[in-house]
Structures are given as structure tokens and as C-alpha cells.
Design an enzyme around this catalytic site. Structure first.
Site, PDB file in Angstrom:
ATOM      1  N   SER A 173     -10.334  -9.524   8.406  1.00 36.80           N
ATOM      2  CA  SER A 173     -10.012  -8.161   7.979  1.00 36.80           C
ATOM      3  C   SER A 173     -11.339  -7.458   7.728  1.00 36.80           C
ATOM      4  O   SER A 173     -12.395  -8.064   7.888  1.00 36.80           O
ATOM      5  CB  SER A 173      -9.128  -8.175   6.744  1.00 36.80           C
ATOM      6  OG  SER A 173      -9.665  -9.015   5.778  1.00 36.80           O
ATOM      7  N   LEU A 174     -11.291  -6.203   7.373  1.00 36.55           N
ATOM      8  CA  LEU A 174     -12.537  -5.453   7.210  1.00 36.55           C
ATOM      9  C   LEU A 174     -12.648  -4.941   5.781  1.00 36.55           C
ATOM     10  O   LEU A 174     -11.643  -4.593   5.163  1.00 36.55           O
ATOM     11  CB  LEU A 174     -12.563  -4.260   8.170  1.00 36.55           C
ATOM     12  CG  LEU A 174     -12.506  -4.582   9.670  1.00 36.55           C
ATOM     13  CD1 LEU A 174     -12.473  -3.290  10.483  1.00 36.55           C
ATOM     14  CD2 LEU A 174     -13.694  -5.433  10.095  1.00 36.55           C
ATOM     15  N   GLU A 217     -15.320   4.012  15.986  1.00 34.67           N
ATOM     16  CA  GLU A 217     -14.053   4.226  16.696  1.00 34.67           C
ATOM     17  C   GLU A 217     -12.936   4.478  15.678  1.00 34.67           C
ATOM     18  O   GLU A 217     -13.069   4.065  14.523  1.00 34.67           O
ATOM     19  CB  GLU A 217     -13.710   2.982  17.529  1.00 34.67           C
ATOM     20  CG  GLU A 217     -13.483   1.754  16.679  1.00 34.67           C
ATOM     21  CD  GLU A 217     -13.582   0.452  17.478  1.00 34.67           C
ATOM     22  OE1 GLU A 217     -12.575   0.104  18.091  1.00 34.67           O
ATOM     23  OE2 GLU A 217     -14.639  -0.192  17.460  1.00 34.67           O
ATOM     24  N   LYS A 258      -9.604   4.034  13.540  1.00 36.36           N
ATOM     25  CA  LYS A 258      -8.855   2.872  13.066  1.00 36.36           C
ATOM     26  C   LYS A 258      -7.383   3.255  13.112  1.00 36.36           C
ATOM     27  O   LYS A 258      -6.974   4.249  12.496  1.00 36.36           O
ATOM     28  CB  LYS A 258      -9.285   2.539  11.641  1.00 36.36           C
ATOM     29  CG  LYS A 258      -8.613   1.310  11.080  1.00 36.36           C
ATOM     30  CD  LYS A 258      -9.242   0.937   9.743  1.00 36.36           C
ATOM     31  CE  LYS A 258      -8.706  -0.372   9.212  1.00 36.36           C
ATOM     32  NZ  LYS A 258      -7.272  -0.373   8.993  1.00 36.36           N
ATOM     33  N   ASP A 284      -3.268   2.875  12.663  1.00 36.01           N
ATOM     34  CA  ASP A 284      -2.331   2.311  11.704  1.00 36.01           C
ATOM     35  C   ASP A 284      -1.225   1.606  12.482  1.00 36.01           C
ATOM     36  O   ASP A 284      -0.313   2.236  12.996  1.00 36.01           O
ATOM     37  CB  ASP A 284      -1.759   3.450  10.848  1.00 36.01           C
ATOM     38  CG  ASP A 284      -0.848   2.924   9.764  1.00 36.01           C
ATOM     39  OD1 ASP A 284      -0.938   1.724   9.454  1.00 36.01           O
ATOM     40  OD2 ASP A 284      -0.049   3.711   9.240  1.00 36.01           O
ATOM     41  N   GLU A 338      -4.160  -3.377  18.516  1.00 32.00           N
ATOM     42  CA  GLU A 338      -3.179  -2.918  17.554  1.00 32.00           C
ATOM     43  C   GLU A 338      -1.893  -2.502  18.263  1.00 32.00           C
ATOM     44  O   GLU A 338      -1.944  -1.733  19.220  1.00 32.00           O
ATOM     45  CB  GLU A 338      -3.810  -1.711  16.834  1.00 32.00           C
ATOM     46  CG  GLU A 338      -3.265  -1.405  15.491  1.00 32.00           C
ATOM     47  CD  GLU A 338      -3.860  -2.254  14.370  1.00 32.00           C
ATOM     48  OE1 GLU A 338      -4.658  -3.187  14.643  1.00 32.00           O
ATOM     49  OE2 GLU A 338      -3.497  -1.989  13.222  1.00 32.00           O
ATOM     50  N   TYR A 377      -8.998  -3.301  21.130  1.00 39.39           N
ATOM     51  CA  TYR A 377     -10.307  -2.931  20.590  1.00 39.39           C
ATOM     52  C   TYR A 377     -11.301  -4.080  20.516  1.00 39.39           C
ATOM     53  O   TYR A 377     -12.413  -3.908  20.055  1.00 39.39           O
ATOM     54  CB  TYR A 377     -10.183  -2.258  19.229  1.00 39.39           C
ATOM     55  CG  TYR A 377      -9.327  -2.990  18.207  1.00 39.39           C
ATOM     56  CD1 TYR A 377      -9.690  -4.236  17.720  1.00 39.39           C
ATOM     57  CD2 TYR A 377      -8.155  -2.406  17.728  1.00 39.39           C
ATOM     58  CE1 TYR A 377      -8.910  -4.889  16.795  1.00 39.39           C
ATOM     59  CE2 TYR A 377      -7.362  -3.056  16.797  1.00 39.39           C
ATOM     60  CZ  TYR A 377      -7.745  -4.296  16.337  1.00 39.39           C
ATOM     61  OH  TYR A 377      -6.976  -4.948  15.428  1.00 39.39           O
ATOM     62  N   LYS A 417     -12.257   4.388   5.349  1.00 41.41           N
ATOM     63  CA  LYS A 417     -10.905   4.915   5.127  1.00 41.41           C
ATOM     64  C   LYS A 417     -10.953   6.376   4.714  1.00 41.41           C
ATOM     65  O   LYS A 417     -11.677   6.727   3.775  1.00 41.41           O
ATOM     66  CB  LYS A 417     -10.235   4.127   3.998  1.00 41.41           C
ATOM     67  CG  LYS A 417      -9.798   2.728   4.385  1.00 41.41           C
ATOM     68  CD  LYS A 417      -8.524   2.780   5.209  1.00 41.41           C
ATOM     69  CE  LYS A 417      -7.961   1.405   5.486  1.00 41.41           C
ATOM     70  NZ  LYS A 417      -7.517   0.682   4.315  1.00 41.41           N
ATOM     71  N   CYS A 469      29.271   7.713 -11.504  1.00 40.90           N
ATOM     72  CA  CYS A 469      28.749   8.555 -10.430  1.00 40.90           C
ATOM     73  C   CYS A 469      28.634  10.002 -10.910  1.00 40.90           C
ATOM     74  O   CYS A 469      29.582  10.540 -11.482  1.00 40.90           O
ATOM     75  CB  CYS A 469      29.685   8.465  -9.226  1.00 40.90           C
ATOM     76  SG  CYS A 469      29.262   9.611  -7.915  1.00 40.90           S
ATOM     77  N   CYS A 487      31.642  11.962  -8.943  1.00 38.64           N
ATOM     78  CA  CYS A 487      33.077  11.687  -9.058  1.00 38.64           C
ATOM     79  C   CYS A 487      33.414  10.884 -10.312  1.00 38.64           C
ATOM     80  O   CYS A 487      34.570  10.579 -10.564  1.00 38.64           O
ATOM     81  CB  CYS A 487      33.576  10.963  -7.816  1.00 38.64           C
ATOM     82  SG  CYS A 487      33.067   9.245  -7.768  1.00 38.64           S
ATOM     83  N   CYS A 536      28.062   3.898  -5.789  1.00 39.02           N
ATOM     84  CA  CYS A 536      29.294   4.444  -6.351  1.00 39.02           C
ATOM     85  C   CYS A 536      30.450   3.604  -5.795  1.00 39.02           C
ATOM     86  O   CYS A 536      30.507   3.323  -4.598  1.00 39.02           O
ATOM     87  CB  CYS A 536      29.441   5.896  -5.925  1.00 39.02           C
ATOM     88  SG  CYS A 536      31.059   6.574  -6.305  1.00 39.02           S
ATOM     89  N   CYS A 538      34.404   9.285  -2.927  1.00 36.73           N
ATOM     90  CA  CYS A 538      33.499  10.074  -3.777  1.00 36.73           C
ATOM     91  C   CYS A 538      33.031  11.370  -3.105  1.00 36.73           C
ATOM     92  O   CYS A 538      32.739  11.380  -1.919  1.00 36.73           O
ATOM     93  CB  CYS A 538      32.300   9.212  -4.140  1.00 36.73           C
ATOM     94  SG  CYS A 538      30.923  10.118  -4.821  1.00 36.73           S
TER      95      CYS A 538
END
Ligand code: IVH
Length: 724
Positions: A83-84, A114, A116, A118, A222, A274, A359, A453, A456, A471, A476
Site C-alpha cells: 500500500s502507499l 499519475e 490515483k 478509486d 485498478e 499502472y 490525497k 412507526c 402509522c 415498521c 403502513c
């Protein structure tokens, strides 16, 4: 066509299809109309059907193959997946540069920067150019074998043998700017990609097999999903009454780390590479990126930087374009470009010293919680929602944020009156990050989940082990309102002019209590309501009347059965229609047919399965549903059989194989059945259409006889399956 000719043609077809795949995914160019490409794929599968011995694992026809797995096997990573370390500012990045400079005195180097992405990190192993193994990161040393799911991703080449790919393109053509949202109306592909500043001229595209592809090579990257598809899938989840995904990473992980390749295939996932793990012949990280594109992968836009200022400039660039990118980007990766320095710099704990993640700060703002409301959903689930002072965050004004459930509120200790930090999860969904406890005055009020609820007043139930409170009343108001809104929606009964406000108004005035009441609303009643005039009342009545004649899949979808989305509704409709065998019928006939379907049969329908089948079965057999159906019947709803979506010859047919076939393997025969739109099943039931009997058949043939199902021999099967 003889076998030799077929072989040559198959090779040509595979080469062309792979070239078009490359053009689309790597060059971001649509070089053939979709229908023409489909037709090539069709010709390929047909030829492969005739000469099954010519099918290779890297054939485009082999992407979605195989049944759901029982479990994932473990895979050991030969090179650890690291990981980074995160950096959050220019200052921190400067400190990192200073630290590594001390470790490699007297050396000169560059940084490759470059975006990153998600998504979900995966490793792909190619042996002699063939994709053989794909795995998740796991704990970095041991991951899970998800090859079957990764094969369904079109952006992952099944073969790196690029001999057939045209040399007319060049590596510089493969450079696609990160800033471009789309090109050639090419909505989702590419465009987060490569704008290399390396000047390597008009280097011809690799048209000979790269020696580096001999033996074993590992590509890392990724698994991602475009923002557009992310939003679309969340919409579908919502329509099915299922939880939505907070960010693309969760969605990618959820699609790859599940056992059914069909689901993975339906998610339109993408892959961006990558990193190349090799034996040391590749000298720079930039070179890795260049090779990645040459070998048929999508890669990222990179920039080679010498100084912190240059790095900073490119970070600003990525940040400024990130909202327009196809894929979600949560920062940038900064890596020492010269790989010979990676060893000397080394690894600390789980992260290397030669590469860091920068980040982008998620935009966070503060606001005040004015109230916590409880919302009742279509399935009766109670969701606490924070009502906040309106505030601008990541581009839009927000005043409500889901708090998910009681446990979540306790965990974050959110109270009415609190000042909170708010951000958008995955840049989309408003999320309470934390409470600024020091700003409390002492007057804040704790949230208590009501016992009854709010709509109702029926009892609220929270089952053991579940986070969700529900509920207990099937009728309802809140559930009904959501159910009615869903019923009239565009993909369901499509009743124009019946928006949420109108539904609320009709409910509050006692004109409707459930979906069926819509069909008994009278023009005069509508006209007398506030905000309704003669014309609008007339229009709504007409829209309601129009919806009385409806295609079965829309009707089923509209009922809002838990877990039944639009696609499942269509499968159910096809299945039920085959039982009824009429083009038009009433709700009574429909209901009768649905009652006769067993739990097992529901669960065996395509796209259905255990949980969903159970949910449908329970729905069909509930007393509440019975009452609804009686009222639908009174309203004289006319159901029409669903249109066939494709006209494949075996569409809607289930076939079972038993005994040994002489000239084709069972797998090939089953594949052929699926290609022709049929379903190959392992057991004979009343819904089986054909049983293909080979030599030494088992008990299945006997069962088929007892049930009066059509039995055919191998020769007849070949005719049916169009195999010569
Ligand atoms: S390089 C040498 N490049 O970020 C380390 N990672 O925390 C190899 N990621 O697990 C990683 N985009 O899932 C790298 N362009 C990119 C990336 C990237 C996303 C993810 C990846 C990795 C995590 C590192």
C-alpha cells in the site's frame, strides 16, 4: 467450410475483435459500429460451435463462462502488493523528498506523477501472453483468485499476443488526454488515461511479439467503474429496495469479490493498469506505463517531474480536471521513476519509500443538525436522516444526510443541535464525518428510535443481529406512499402526472390508500382538489386509464417486490407467460398461474436465485397481496405478454443433458445451448423443454419420460443446436 478454413477464419475474427477492443479501450476510438462487432462475435461463436476443438481460452467468446464458484481459492503474491503512505500537503511531500534524498546521495532521479483511481487493486498474471490468473490484494501477501470475474471485464486483454493488431497505429496515438471526458461520443471508455510527455516519436505499434511477454509477467492495476455506471447501478439498487454503494471502490469490490461471474459481467467494470512486475529489464516506471498501453491495456495520464514545484503543478492540474473525469480520482501517486533506486530505497512496513499517495482533501464543511427525522422506505425500513442547516459542499447545497441506522448514530454520537463536519462520500452522497463535541452547549438532544412507526403508529421491530428497524405494518402509510410512487414510475406503469406531491395529496385526502385505489379515483374527486384544474384532472384520469393495459414485466416490476428490479421482473414475466400461453389476460389468470409456481421453480429462474425466489414466493402467498390482486381484477387491468427482447432460437427453453455424447463434450453442448439463448440445467423438472439423451443415460431420461418431456437423441440435438 472445412476445419482448416474455419481455423484461419477464427484466427482472423479473434484478431479483428481484439483490435476493435484495443481501439475502444486503449485508443478511445470507436472504429466499428456496435452491431457489426456483434455480428463478428456471432460468426465466431457459430464457427466455434461447429468446431469446438478450435475454441481457445483467449477467445472473446470465452469471457463469461462457467457456473458460480463455491468459494475463492487463495493466491500467494510472488511480489508483495504494497500500500502507499498518504501525503496531504505540499509540505509533507517536500519532507518525503528530503528523506529519500538522504538515502540515495549522489544520485539523480525524476518523479512520475499519475492520478490515483478509486477502485479495487488487482494483480493479473500472463503466461506466454495468456491471461491465466487474477487476484485481489488481500493482505498484500495472499489474495483471492478472482480470475473468472476479471475475465468478464472487456478492458482486460485475455491475450497479450499482439501479432494480429494492426501496425498502422502508433504508440503516440495511444496517448489520450486525461482532461477529455469523451471522444467520438464514446461515452464511458478511456479518457482518464495517457498523456505521456515522453518523446518517443512515431514509434510503431508493437506488431511483433514482445520478447518480454515470453514466460510469466504480472500486471497490476485498478478495477474501476465510470461515474456514470456507478450512478446507474446505485439507481437500480434503489429501485430494487437494496442498499446503495457509498463509493466506486465498494462497488468494484462487491462485484469482483462475489462468486457469480454473470453478476460481475453485468456491472460494466473497467480496468486501468499502472504497474508491471518484471525481472528487472524495465528500467523506469514511465516505461512500464508505455508498455502497458502497447500490450493492450488502458493506462493513466502521467507526467515526468523533476522538482517539487513541477509535481505540485501537475497535482493542481489533476485536481482541477477531476470532476470531469470518467473515473473517480481521489488523489495522485508520486513515484521515483528510476526503478534501480527502488531497491536501495526499500520498503517500510507495508509501504515502499519510492512511491507515495497524494490525497486530495475531500471537501468538508461544518453545519448544524436541526433535527433527526425517521424516513419509512418501501420495504418498511426506518432510516434516520439528519436535517441540517443548508450548506454548500463539493458543488451542491445539501440539507439532509442519511444516518443509516441506530448503531451508526450511536457510533458517531450525533445529537440534535450538534455542529457536525459534513462531506460527500465518494463525492456524491452527503455523509456526517464527525461531531464537534467541544461546541456542545449541553442543550443537545439524543436521538431515540421510536417504538412505533411515525406514520402509522404500528410497532417497530428490530430483529436480532440486524441493524435495520422496520415498521411491522404491511399497509403502513410511508411504505404505501413509496410503493405507489414506485408503481406509477416510468419503468413500471408509467402514469404521467402522478408525481410524489400528487400521490401525497391523494393519500392525504383519503382518495387512495394503496396502488389499486388509483383505478377507482373519479374525475370529480380530483377536480375538487387544490392545485387541480379541469384539464390536469382529465389528464391524470386518462393516464391512469391508459395504464390499465400493461405489459407483464412492467406490472411485476411496479408491484415493488423486494429484490425484484427491472431485469428480474422481465425474467419472471417471460417465465410466467410461458405458463399462461396467451397474449392478453386478466389479473385473475395471472394470479392463478403465479400461485401454481413452486418456491424451487421461482428460485431456478434466470436472474433469480435463493433469496430473491424466497422473496417472490412470500409476496405471492401473502394475504395482503391477495387483497391487492382482487382489487386489480375489479379494476379490469389487462395484462399483455412481454415482448421477446432478442429472438434467439432457444430463448426461454431449458435443456438437460444426460448420458455420453459422442461427438461433442458436455461443456461445449451446454455452451452452445446458452449461445442460442437457452438454459442448460442439471436436473429435469416440469419446466424442462428438452432432454438430450446420449449413451448410457441416467435417471434423468426416466424422469423426463415420466413427466412427458420431449426426449431427443444426439443427432436430433445437433439439428436443434444448429451443429453440423
Ligand atoms: S501504484 C508501488 N498507481 O492505491 C505501489 N496505485 O495505496 C503500487 N491506486 O493499492 C501502487 N491508482 O489500489 C498505484 N495510479 C496508481 C493507483 C494506485 C490507485 C491504488 C491501488 C493501491 C493503492 C495504494
Amino acid at each position: 467450410m472445412n476445419k482448416e478454413e474455419a481455423k484461419a477464419r477464427i484466427e482472423k475474427l479473434k484478431g479483428s475483435i481484439n483490435q476493435y477492443r484495443y481501439d475502444y479501450h486503449v485508443l478511445n476510438k470507436s472504429t466499428i459500429p456496435d452491431a457489426a462487432l456483434d455480428s463478428l462475435k456471432h460468426e465466431l461463436t457459430k464457427l466455434e460451435g461447429q468446431f469446438p476443438e478450435l475454441i481457445t481460452a483467449d477467445s472473446p467468446s470465452q469471457r463469461v463462462a462457467g457456473e458460480p464458484l463455491q468459494q475463492f481459492n487463495k493466491v500467494e503474491h510472488k511480489t508483495r502488493m504494497l500500500s502507499l503512505n498518504d501525503m496531504f500537503s505540499k509540505g509533507e511531500t517536500g519532507e518525503w523528498i528530503a528523506r529519500i534524498s538522504k538515502l540515495i546521495p549522489g544520485k539523480k532521479w525524476n518523479y512520475l506523477v499519475e492520478p490515483k483511481l478509486d477502485g479495487l487493486a488487482v494483480s493479473l498474471i500472463y503466461e506466454n501472453g495468456q491471461f491465466v490468473l487474477g487476484s485481489t490484494r488481500g493482505d498484500g501477501r495472499v489474495g483471492e483468485d478472482v480470475t473468472q470475474n476479471l475475465r468478464t471485464i472487456d478492458a482486460i486483454p485475455l491475450s497479450l499476443n499482439l501479432e494480429q493488431i494492426s501496425s498502422s497505429t502508433s504508440a503516440t496515438n495511444a496517448v489520450v488526454e486525461i482532461t477529455r471526458g469523451s471522444k467520438n461520443n464514446h461515452i464511458d471508455s478511456g479518457s482518464n488515461v495517457r498523456n505521456d510527455n515522453e518523446k518517443d516519436g512515431n514509434r510503431p505499434f508493437a506488431n511483433t511479439r514482445d520478447v518480454r511477454l515470453k514466460g510469466r509477467i504480472e500486471i497490476r492495476g485498478e478495477v474501476v467503474i465510470s461515474r456514470k455506471n456507478f450512478a446507474k447501478i446505485n439507481k437500480e439498487q434503489e429501485n430494487k429496495g437494496l442498499p446503495i454503494y457509498a463509493n466506486p471502490r465498494n462497488l468494484a469490490a462487491g462485484s469482483i469479490r462475489q462468486l457469480d461471474p454473470k453478476l460481475a459481467a453485468s456491472r460494466k467494470l473497467d480496468f486501468v493498469a499502472y504497474q508491471v512486475i518484471d525481472d528487472g529489464t524495465i528500467k523506469t516506471h514511465q516505461e512500464e506505463h508505455r508498455l502497458i498501453t502497447e500490450w493492450g491495456f488502458k493506462s493513466l495520464e502521467t507526467k515526468l517531474c523533476k522538482t517539487l514545484d513541477e509535481i505540485e503543478q501537475f497535482l493542481v492540474h489533476i485536481h482541477s480536471v477531476r470532476d470531469g473525469l470518467v473515473y473517480q480520482t481521489d488523489g495522485a501517486v508520486i513515484t521515483v521513476n528510476e526503478k534501480e533506486l527502488w531497491g536501495p530505497l526499500g520498503i517500510v512496513g507495508k509501504a515502499p519509500r519510492y512511491s507515495v499517495a497524494y490525497k486530495f482533501a475531500a471537501e468538508e464543511v461544518t453545519t448544524k443538525v436541526l433535527d433527526i427525522e425517521v424516513q419509512v422506505g418501501r420495504t418498511g425500513a426506518l432510516t434516520p436522516v439528519a436535517i441540517m442547516e443548508p450548506v454548500l459542499v463539493a458543488g451542491s447545497t445539501v440539507s439532509r444526510a442519511t444516518l443509516h441506522n441506530e448503531d451508526e448514530i450511536m457510533r458517531k454520537d450525533v445529537r440534535i443541535g450538534d455542529t457536525i463536519i459534513l462531506r460527500k462520500a465518494g463525492d456524491v452522497i452527503p455523509e456526517v464525518v464527525s461531531v464537534l463535541i467541544e461546541l456542545r452547549s449541553g442543550k443537545e438532544k439524543q436521538f431515540v428510535m421510536p417504538n412505533t412507526c411515525p406514520l402509522c403508529e404500528s410497532k417497530i421491530i428490530r430483529s436480532k443481529g440486524e441493524a435495520v428497524s422496520r415498521c411491522s405494518n404491511k399497509g403502513c402509510y410511508g411504505q404505501e406512499k413509496e410503493t405507489i410512487i414506485h408503481f406509477v414510475s416510468r419503468l413500471a406503469m408509467d402514469i404521467d402526472g402522478a408525481g410524489e406531491a400528487v400521490i401525497e395529496q391523494l393519500m392525504e385526502n383519503g382518495l387512495i390508500r394503496d396502488v389499486t385505489d388509483l383505478y377507482f379515483v373519479k374525475f370529480d374527486e380530483l377536480k375538487s382538489l387544490e392545485r387541480f384544474a379541469e384539464k390536469s384532472a382529465q389528464n391524470l384520469i386518462e393516464a391512469i386509464v391508459k395504464s390499465k393495459s400493461v405489459v407483464l414485466n412492467r406490472f411485476i416490476y411496479g408491484l415493488g417486490i423486494r429484490h425484484v428490479g427491472e431485469v428480474t421482473a422481465y425474467s419472471l414475466a417471460r417465465f410466467i407467460s410461458e405458463k399462461i400461453k396467451q397474449n392478453e389476460y386478466g389479473v385473475k389468470e395471472l394470479w392463478h398461474a403465479m400461485h401454481l409456481i413452486s418456491l424451487e421453480d421461482w428460485q431456478n429462474i434466470d436472474d433469480v436465485g435463493g433469496v430473491v425466489g424466497q422473496s417472490i414466493f412470500e409476496y405471492v402467498h401473502s394475504k395482503h397481496t391477495q387483497e391487492l390482486m382482487d382489487k386489480f381484477a375489479k379494476a379490469k387491468i389487462v395484462i399483455k405478454a412481454p415482448a421477446v427482447r432478442t429472438n434467439l432460437p432457444l430463448q426461454g427453453n431449458t435443456l438437460v443433458l444426460t448420458g455420453e455424447l459422442k461427438s461433442i463434450t458436455r461443456e461445449d453442448a451446454e455452451m452452445r445451448i446458452r449461445e442460442l439463448g437457452g438454459k442448460a440445467s442439471g436436473s429435469v423438472s416440469a419446466k424442462t423443454n428438452y432432454v438430450i439423451v446420449g449413451e448410457n443415460p441416467g435417471s434423468k431420461a426416466k424422469k423426463a419420460q415420466e413427466l412427458g418431456i420431449k426426449i431427443i437423441n444426439e443427432a436430433e440435438a445437433f439439428k436443434l443446436l444448429d451443429i453440423k
